[in-house]
Design an enzyme around this catalytic site. Structure first.
Site, PDB file in Angstrom:
ATOM      1  N   GLU A   1     110.182 -60.768 -39.332  1.00 50.61           N
ATOM      2  CA  GLU A   1     111.348 -59.868 -39.351  1.00 50.61           C
ATOM      3  C   GLU A   1     110.912 -58.404 -39.439  1.00 50.61           C
ATOM      4  O   GLU A   1     111.298 -57.672 -40.355  1.00 50.61           O
ATOM      5  CB  GLU A   1     112.278 -60.222 -40.516  1.00 50.61           C
ATOM      6  CG  GLU A   1     112.817 -61.638 -40.403  1.00 50.61           C
ATOM      7  CD  GLU A   1     113.909 -61.979 -41.403  1.00 50.61           C
ATOM      8  OE1 GLU A   1     114.766 -62.822 -41.087  1.00 50.61           O
ATOM      9  OE2 GLU A   1     113.907 -61.429 -42.497  1.00 50.61           O
TER      10      GLU A   1
ATOM     11  N   GLU B   1     114.022 -69.363 -37.455  1.00 48.74           N
ATOM     12  CA  GLU B   1     114.752 -69.522 -38.712  1.00 48.74           C
ATOM     13  C   GLU B   1     116.229 -69.648 -38.409  1.00 48.74           C
ATOM     14  O   GLU B   1     116.770 -68.852 -37.637  1.00 48.74           O
ATOM     15  CB  GLU B   1     114.576 -68.308 -39.640  1.00 48.74           C
ATOM     16  CG  GLU B   1     113.235 -68.193 -40.295  1.00 48.74           C
ATOM     17  CD  GLU B   1     113.179 -67.063 -41.320  1.00 48.74           C
ATOM     18  OE1 GLU B   1     114.199 -66.758 -41.951  1.00 48.74           O
ATOM     19  OE2 GLU B   1     112.097 -66.488 -41.460  1.00 48.74           O
TER      20      GLU B   1
HETATM   21  C1  BG6 Z   1     114.690 -64.448 -43.784  1.00 51.12           C
HETATM   22  C2  BG6 Z   1     113.296 -64.536 -44.290  1.00 51.12           C
HETATM   23  O1  BG6 Z   1     115.146 -63.183 -44.104  1.00 51.12           O
HETATM   24  O2  BG6 Z   1     115.662 -65.284 -44.310  1.00 51.12           O
HETATM   25  C3  BG6 Z   1     112.995 -65.689 -45.207  1.00 51.12           C
HETATM   26  O3  BG6 Z   1     112.358 -64.490 -43.250  1.00 51.12           O
HETATM   27  C4  BG6 Z   1     114.207 -65.964 -46.071  1.00 51.12           C
HETATM   28  O4  BG6 Z   1     111.853 -65.397 -45.944  1.00 51.12           O
HETATM   29  C5  BG6 Z   1     115.350 -66.371 -45.158  1.00 51.12           C
HETATM   30  O5  BG6 Z   1     113.997 -66.896 -47.069  1.00 51.12           O
HETATM   31  C6  BG6 Z   1     116.612 -66.756 -45.895  1.00 51.12           C
HETATM   32  O6  BG6 Z   1     116.971 -65.753 -46.759  1.00 51.12           O
HETATM   33  P1  BG6 Z   1     117.216 -66.019 -48.301  1.00 51.12           P
HETATM   34  O7  BG6 Z   1     117.381 -64.682 -48.871  1.00 51.12           O
HETATM   35  O8  BG6 Z   1     118.434 -66.857 -48.378  1.00 51.12           O
HETATM   36  O9  BG6 Z   1     116.012 -66.714 -48.810  1.00 51.12           O
END
Ligand code: BG6
Length: 480
Positions: A173, A365
């Site tokens: 990111e 993701e």
């Molecule tokens: C992304 C990141 O921002 O979202 C991850 O690359 C992160 O590291 C994921 O865990 C989900 O976000 P969160 O804050 O719910 O863990």
């Protein structure tokens, strides 16, 4: 629907980050990373040193349980597993000349295990894990010195693992540095005191470093596939007012500049205009210009939500989101953490990215962070997470639509296939997994693993290449 909706060879799997799963923060010669001093999550200020309330220090103990965990992922039929290498396991301070062999050996063992199960690795080199020493001594990516340190680290990884790891991501990111300069860029100076010129200079250093290691990787092994990784965030105009549409265009520019540089090999015109009009003068060397020309092989991204934008400064951007805030969309529902759920946004972003860059894409993701309840069904502990199945079903339905639209997509990895510590809130109760980990926000729990209902569902998605996905239009068929 009984026919496969995804192509053969599609890379199905899940994604994690070292600091959120491994634990063992001081074992095996590992140095401290910036994550070891953010007990409340990367959106919050750092503290002086590691504290007992920081759940990331123990994570979900993947460092010791990786074999058992990878076996569970294999049971679901994973084709790919995305994980990050903790930079500070390999170079504990970040600026040493020689790597830490014990750290390198740990990832050898992880790769052995993946190989045993026929799972392809996808490695992120830097996932919010800048060595703390680099933050404190150099102010992180604000310093040009980090380009050389990162190149040495990346080269070490490519030389060590390059014959068994084809897919690599440079910075997780990367566009998040605009919002969280410490968490994303290891910049120790508080954001409020960081001159905007220096923030963009730090961004420039990261972009150059990313391009340079892309070249290095290709020199070491031309077969390696190097991707950039960005937060994707489709932004809709709040109203049909052209002012809102222009506001969307500008917000898109801020987000997309990073992958524009990664894919085109130079700054786009709108970025140069932004720099000019905001008095930003970057130090760009001839070598930088050459380095930037080494473009990525593919573009990867996270997708959780969309936002709205308005040209009216009175309209408040108060919807919670993945790293960035935005204007809420009245047509969407939100997760328990306020992230607006928008499966169609994923189709839109896939088309936008494909149309814009014509590079293969990789969704690395996606998923729903939710509170889970461990229950006993027929004497077996599980979680009845129909809400997660519904979320993933609808998003995958839209991914299949995008593939029909002609988008070239390498694969899809859900976020946190095994429960892990949240990046933004550092909680364990914000769970994404198919596998429940018995650990609570107060640090209690046995760390035992339990399969959730979604475990079998995702296994079936992979086995049938999406034949079991219910089209969004027939949503009522999905139990909720
Ligand atoms: C992304 C990141 O921002 O979202 C991850 O690359 C992160 O590291 C994921 O865990 C989900 O976000 P969160 O804050 O719910 O863990």
């Amino acid at each position: 629907m009984t026919t496969a909706r995804f192509p053969e060879g599609f890379l199905w799997g899940g994604a994690t980050a070292a600091n959120q799963i491994e634990g063992a923060y001081a074992d095996g010669g590992k140095g401290l990373s910036i994550q070891d001093v953010t007990p409340q999550g990367i959106m919050f200020d750092r503290v002086a040193g590691p504290t007992a309330d920081n759940l990331k220090l123990e994570g979900v103990d993947f460092y010791h349980r990786y074999a058992e965990d990878i076996a569970l992922l294999a049971e679901m039929g994973f084709k790919v597993f995305r994980f990050s290498i903790a930079w500070s396991r390999i170079f504990p301070l970040g600026d040493e000349a020689e790597p830490n062999e014990e750290g390198l050996a740990f990832y050898d063992r992880v790769l052995d295990e993946l190989e045993k199960h026929g799972i392809e690795p996808l490695i992120t080199l830097s996932h919010y894990e800048t060595p703390l020493h680099l933050a404190e001594k150099y102010d992180g990516w604000r310093s040009r010195d980090l380009i050389g340190f990162f190149e040495r680290y990346a080269r070490t990884c490519f030389e060590r693992y390059g014959d068994r790891v084809k897919y690599w991501l440079t910075f997780n990111e990367i566009n998040s540095v605009l919002h969280i300069p410490f968490g994303s860029g290891g910049i120790n100076t508080p954001k409020s005191e960081l001159p905007v010129n220096d923030l963009y200079q730090a961004i420039h250093h990261e972009l150059v470093a990313s391009a340079r290691v892309t070249r290095v990787a290709h020199e070491i092994n031309p077969e390696l596939q190097i991707g950039c990784m960005v937060i994707s965030m489709p932004i809709y105009p709040l109203t049909p007012n052209p002012d809102d549409a222009v506001a969307v265009m500008k917000a898109d520019h801020a987000n997309l500049m990073f992958s524009d540089v990664h894919t085109r090999g130079e700054y786009p015109g709108y970025a140069k205009r932004f720099f000019r009009e905001n008095g930003i003068e970057l130090d760009i060397t001839e070598q930088d210009v050459e380095d930037l020309k080494h473009t990525v092989d593919f573009v990867s991204f996270s997708y959780y939500m969309s936002m709205c934008e308005s040209g009216d400064p009175e309209v408040k951007a108060n919807a919670a989101g993945n790293i960035m805030m935005g204007i809420p969309n009245p047509h969407l529902e939100a997760s328990e953490w306020g992230w607006q759920i928008d499966p169609q946004g994923l189709r839109i972003v896939l088309n936008q990215f494909w149309d814009r860059w014509q590079k293969p894409l990789f969704i690395v993701e996606n998923g729903l962070g939710a509170k889970d309840q461990l229950v006993e069904v027929d004497g077996v502990k599980t979680v009845e997470d129909d809400y997660r199945i519904a979320y993933l079903n609808d998003h995958l339905d839209q991914v299949a639509e995008a593939i029909e639209d002609g988008v070239e997509l390498l694969g899809y990895t859900t976020w946190g296939p095994i429960d892990l510590v949240s990046a933004s809130t550092a909680q364990l109760s914000k769970r994404y997994g198919f596998i429940y980990v018995d650990r609570n926000d107060d640090g209690s729990g046995t760390l035992e693993r339990y399969k959730k209902k979604s475990f079998d569902w995702y296994a079936e998605v992979i086995r049938t290449r999406g034949a079991n996905i219910v089209p969004m239009g027939a949503k009522e068929l999905v139990s909720a």
